[in-house]
Design a protein around this motif. Structure first.
Motif, PDB file in Angstrom:
ATOM      1  N   SER A  48       0.770  -1.241   0.000  1.00  0.00           N
ATOM      2  CA  SER A  48       0.000   0.000   0.000  1.00  0.00           C
ATOM      3  C   SER A  48       0.801   1.292   0.000  1.00  0.00           C
ATOM      4  N   ARG A  49       1.901   1.370   0.745  1.00  0.00           N
ATOM      5  CA  ARG A  49       2.627   2.639   0.769  1.00  0.00           C
ATOM      6  C   ARG A  49       4.141   2.488   0.875  1.00  0.00           C
ATOM      7  N   TYR A  50       4.641   1.274   0.804  1.00  0.00           N
ATOM      8  CA  TYR A  50       6.062   1.024   1.007  1.00  0.00           C
ATOM      9  C   TYR A  50       6.737   0.571  -0.285  1.00  0.00           C
ATOM     10  N   ARG A  51       8.062   0.551  -0.264  1.00  0.00           N
ATOM     11  CA  ARG A  51       8.877  -0.092  -1.291  1.00  0.00           C
ATOM     12  C   ARG A  51       9.600  -1.264  -0.626  1.00  0.00           C
ATOM     13  N   LEU A  52      10.006  -2.252  -1.409  1.00  0.00           N
ATOM     14  CA  LEU A  52      10.631  -3.437  -0.821  1.00  0.00           C
ATOM     15  C   LEU A  52      11.868  -3.094  -0.008  1.00  0.00           C
ATOM     16  N   VAL A  53      12.643  -2.106  -0.464  1.00  0.00           N
ATOM     17  CA  VAL A  53      13.867  -1.757   0.251  1.00  0.00           C
ATOM     18  C   VAL A  53      13.579  -1.222   1.645  1.00  0.00           C
ATOM     19  N   ASP A  54      12.382  -0.680   1.863  1.00  0.00           N
ATOM     20  CA  ASP A  54      12.053  -0.100   3.168  1.00  0.00           C
ATOM     21  C   ASP A  54      12.187  -1.106   4.297  1.00  0.00           C
ATOM     22  N   PHE A  55      11.886  -2.362   4.020  1.00  0.00           N
ATOM     23  CA  PHE A  55      11.842  -3.360   5.087  1.00  0.00           C
ATOM     24  C   PHE A  55      13.244  -3.745   5.554  1.00  0.00           C
ATOM     25  N   ILE A  56      14.132  -4.046   4.621  1.00  0.00           N
ATOM     26  CA  ILE A  56      15.493  -4.427   5.017  1.00  0.00           C
ATOM     27  C   ILE A  56      16.244  -3.228   5.571  1.00  0.00           C
ATOM     28  N   LEU A  57      16.017  -2.048   4.985  1.00  0.00           N
ATOM     29  CA  LEU A  57      16.699  -0.841   5.449  1.00  0.00           C
ATOM     30  C   LEU A  57      16.201  -0.435   6.830  1.00  0.00           C
ATOM     31  N   SER A  58      14.888  -0.486   7.045  1.00  0.00           N
ATOM     32  CA  SER A  58      14.335  -0.154   8.365  1.00  0.00           C
ATOM     33  C   SER A  58      14.806  -1.145   9.420  1.00  0.00           C
ATOM     34  N   SER A  59      14.909  -2.416   9.048  1.00  0.00           N
ATOM     35  CA  SER A  59      15.383  -3.423   9.998  1.00  0.00           C
ATOM     36  C   SER A  59      16.810  -3.123  10.445  1.00  0.00           C
ATOM     37  N   MET A  60      17.655  -2.705   9.497  1.00  0.00           N
ATOM     38  CA  MET A  60      19.026  -2.351   9.855  1.00  0.00           C
ATOM     39  C   MET A  60      19.054  -1.143  10.795  1.00  0.00           C
ATOM     40  N   VAL A  61      18.277  -0.128  10.446  1.00  0.00           N
ATOM     41  CA  VAL A  61      18.252   1.087  11.259  1.00  0.00           C
ATOM     42  C   VAL A  61      17.725   0.785  12.662  1.00  0.00           C
ATOM     43  N   ASN A  62      16.681  -0.026  12.755  1.00  0.00           N
ATOM     44  CA  ASN A  62      16.115  -0.367  14.057  1.00  0.00           C
ATOM     45  C   ASN A  62      17.088  -1.151  14.926  1.00  0.00           C
ATOM     46  N   CYS A  63      18.067  -1.781  14.300  1.00  0.00           N
ATOM     47  CA  CYS A  63      19.091  -2.520  15.049  1.00  0.00           C
ATOM     48  C   CYS A  63      20.351  -1.688  15.261  1.00  0.00           C
ATOM     49  N   GLY A  64      20.267  -0.389  14.977  1.00  0.00           N
ATOM     50  CA  GLY A  64      21.386   0.501  15.262  1.00  0.00           C
ATOM     51  C   GLY A  64      22.458   0.535  14.205  1.00  0.00           C
ATOM     52  N   ILE A  65      22.196  -0.016  13.038  1.00  0.00           N
ATOM     53  CA  ILE A  65      23.180   0.018  11.950  1.00  0.00           C
ATOM     54  C   ILE A  65      22.986   1.323  11.191  1.00  0.00           C
ATOM     55  N   ASP A  66      23.914   2.244  11.308  1.00  0.00           N
ATOM     56  CA  ASP A  66      23.742   3.572  10.717  1.00  0.00           C
ATOM     57  C   ASP A  66      24.734   3.845   9.588  1.00  0.00           C
ATOM     58  N   ASN A  67      25.364   2.800   9.082  1.00  0.00           N
ATOM     59  CA  ASN A  67      26.256   2.919   7.929  1.00  0.00           C
ATOM     60  C   ASN A  67      25.813   1.869   6.917  1.00  0.00           C
ATOM     61  N   VAL A  68      25.005   2.305   5.930  1.00  0.00           N
ATOM     62  CA  VAL A  68      24.381   1.385   4.988  1.00  0.00           C
ATOM     63  C   VAL A  68      24.685   1.834   3.568  1.00  0.00           C
ATOM     64  N   SER A  69      25.115   0.896   2.735  1.00  0.00           N
ATOM     65  CA  SER A  69      25.417   1.188   1.334  1.00  0.00           C
ATOM     66  C   SER A  69      24.571   0.303   0.430  1.00  0.00           C
TER      67      SER A  69
END
Length: 380
Positions: free
Chosen positions: A37-58
């Motif tokens: 409905s309002r997301y892109r597939l990348v949102d899920f893996i990227l949000s999961s990384m951010v929620n786990c404190g990973i702040d360096n993502v390429s």
């Protein structure tokens, strides 16, 4: 959001498995395919990384990356606007030595100087064709406790039909694992056997220095694929452990699975499985709440903001800005952003890309086994 985890560097491959959904990636890549409905597939893996404190993502892009860059921007929605680390997108030819890659070995070799300059102890590799709320901290902890060289995440279940339809040999590979006492003893490529299998999620964690050494060796030997050319031949030498993911995972591997996984979002249990563990962030589009005009009927739908419904909608996923005209009937459909269904139109089992118009009084119908797809910007 949680505090930074300075020990993990995230690397996402946004083009993985593009060939499985050619209709959807004509002007985008797998990572930027709209979902739920309002997301892109990348949102899920990227949000999961951010929620786990990973702040360096390429993200190492291959082609069709403009929609991805537009969606991610500087990473503000994910709190990745940083002086150090943050969000980095590596398009092909962005700098000397970077070229269009085939597999992960070539992709990682193209950004090896960048990886060498980072300070994190661990590297997490992931694709973007799976929507899941993944706990990367649990993965890293399991990796540390096992003392493994590499830890791979997997799900247990039958191989999706979309993957079974792939040829035994080709550029699109999926991997199933033989696991003994938590350790991967064999990796099968494009395995066709029926029944429950240990299906790799293509999510790996390892020490950064280990990855650098492996990529150096593999690249000079002309290797292409991380799993096929590095891990599989060295299972008797490397300690490769498996991490079972027990949560909800939506794997996109063809148009049918894309339709089915979206429709599963109409089940509250699946929505809770995907969104309840931790927040999922996405690009904000300021718009009005969905409006249901007098006389409209809606049953069992997921509708994003900005929709205007005057007709009948049932068992459907509506993305932002969808408009359903008076007297129109929409059943079992996935309608992407700014789709317009004009008055009197009747559609069923339909997938529309962005900015599609279904003309007044037209009737268009697919089936549950073969949903009809209408390409971006088309008028029917």
């Amino acid at each position: 959001m949680v505090n930074s985890n300075s020990n993990a560097l995230g690397i996402i491959f946004p083009n993985s498995y593009d060939n499985l959904v050619p209709e959807l990636v004509g002007e985008r890549l797998m990572a930027s395919i709209p979902f739920a409905s309002r997301y892109r597939l990348v949102d899920f893996i990227l949000s999961s990384m951010v929620n786990c404190g990973i702040d360096n993502v390429s993200l190492v892009a291959k082609n069709n990356y403009h929609s991805l860059m537009d969606h991610l921007g500087a990473g503000r929605a994910w709190d990745l606007v940083r002086k150090k680390g943050g969000l980095n997108i590596f398009p092909p030819y962005s700098e000397k030595g970077v070229s269009i890659y085939t597999g992960r070995v070539e992709a990682l070799a193209s950004i090896l100087p960048f990886i060498q300059d980072q300070k994190e102890k661990y590297v997490i590799l992931a694709d973007a064709n799976i929507a899941a709320n993944f706990d990367f901290n649990a993965l890293i902890q399991a990796h540390q406790e096992s003392g493994a060289d590499v830890t791979v995440a997997y799900t247990e279940g039958e191989i999706p039909q979309g993957l079974l339809n792939l040829p035994p040999v080709g550029s699109d590979l999926y991997y199933t694992l033989n696991i003994e006492d938590g350790r991967v003893s064999k990796i099968y490529m494009n395995y066709k056997e029926a029944g429950a299998q240990n299906l790799s999620m293509n999510i790996y964690v390892m020490e950064r220095e280990f990855l650098i050494n492996q990529i150096h060796t593999a690249f000079v030997r002309g290797y292409t694929y991380f799993e096929r050319d590095i891990l599989a031949p060295q299972l008797d030498v490397l300690n490769v452990h498996a991490f079972k993911f027990e949560g909800y995972a939506a794997r996109i591997c063809d148009m049918k699975s894309y339709f089915d996984e979206n429709m599963k979002m109409l089940d509250d249990a699946n929505v809770d499985g995907l969104f309840a563990p931790s927040p999922v962030y996405t690009k904000i589009r300021d718009d009005n709440p969905t409006r249901y005009i007098t006389g409209a009927h809606a049953k069992n739908i997921m509708a994003a903001d900005g929709c205007v419904i005057e007709g009948d909608v049932e068992n459907s996923i509506l993305f932002r800005g969808v408009k359903v005209g008076k007297g129109a009937v929409v059943k079992n459909c996935v309608l992407m952003q700014d789709t317009v269904v004009e008055a009197g139109a009747k559609i069923e089992y339909l997938i529309t890309d962005k900015k599609v118009t279904i003309s007044a009084d037209k009737e268009l119908k697919g089936t549950d086994t073969f949903p009809v797809f209408v390409a971006k910007g088309q008028t029917v």
